[in-house]
Design a protein around this motif. Sequence first.
Motif, PDB file in Angstrom:
ATOM      1  N   GLY A  54      43.393  10.873  33.154  1.00  0.00           N
ATOM      2  CA  GLY A  54      43.307   9.592  32.456  1.00  0.00           C
ATOM      3  C   GLY A  54      41.894   9.333  31.966  1.00  0.00           C
ATOM      4  O   GLY A  54      41.684   8.839  30.849  1.00  0.00           O
ATOM      5  N   ALA A  55      40.901   9.691  32.790  1.00  0.00           N
ATOM      6  CA  ALA A  55      39.500   9.500  32.398  1.00  0.00           C
ATOM      7  C   ALA A  55      39.135  10.382  31.210  1.00  0.00           C
ATOM      8  O   ALA A  55      38.403   9.963  30.310  1.00  0.00           O
ATOM      9  N   CYS A  57      41.264  11.482  28.867  1.00  0.00           N
ATOM     10  CA  CYS A  57      41.910  10.913  27.675  1.00  0.00           C
ATOM     11  C   CYS A  57      41.166   9.683  27.183  1.00  0.00           C
ATOM     12  O   CYS A  57      41.024   9.486  25.972  1.00  0.00           O
ATOM     13  N   GLU A  58      40.673   8.876  28.092  1.00  0.00           N
ATOM     14  CA  GLU A  58      39.886   7.708  27.683  1.00  0.00           C
ATOM     15  C   GLU A  58      38.656   8.150  26.901  1.00  0.00           C
ATOM     16  O   GLU A  58      38.319   7.584  25.864  1.00  0.00           O
ATOM     17  N   ARG A  59      37.974   9.191  27.377  1.00  0.00           N
ATOM     18  CA  ARG A  59      36.791   9.709  26.669  1.00  0.00           C
ATOM     19  C   ARG A  59      37.177  10.233  25.295  1.00  0.00           C
ATOM     20  O   ARG A  59      36.467  10.035  24.318  1.00  0.00           O
ATOM     21  N   ARG A  61      39.570   9.225  23.433  1.00  0.00           N
ATOM     22  CA  ARG A  61      39.875   8.103  22.550  1.00  0.00           C
ATOM     23  C   ARG A  61      38.627   7.365  22.074  1.00  0.00           C
ATOM     24  O   ARG A  61      38.615   6.825  20.974  1.00  0.00           O
ATOM     25  N   CYS A  92      46.253  12.727  23.901  1.00  0.00           N
ATOM     26  CA  CYS A  92      45.534  11.560  24.411  1.00  0.00           C
ATOM     27  C   CYS A  92      45.618  10.369  23.461  1.00  0.00           C
ATOM     28  O   CYS A  92      44.955   9.360  23.661  1.00  0.00           O
TER      29      CYS A  92
END
Length: 114
Positions: A54-55, A57-59, A61, A92
């Motif tokens: 999740g971390a 994918c956040e990066r 995005r 992502c």
Amino acid sequence: MSSTMTKMIVVLSMVLVILMGQINAGPSEAECREERSVGKRACWGVLLGSNPSGACCERVRVTHTECFCPSLTPKLAAVLGVNRLIRLIRGCGRTVPPHFKCGSVTTPASGIQV
């Protein structure tokens, strides 16, 4: 319109132009270094074959392409695998347009090749 009013409008217009230039300037080199560093830490497992966290994918995005693309050398692109990288980015939730130039890579016209 008075001369004073005209001068005030000109000055305000110049201030607005300067501020708009600063807003659209993009991230600084220091901000880009930080984005790349945080992205490497968050997505390290992907280099080892894991699915993105999740971390990570956040990066993916939030990272600016102007920070990432200059560091995408032919050697790094070969290690990451262009199709794998595109699948990661899309997985992502970020789009990858056809014919997008990023570092040494240009994305395929019709999406990824399997």
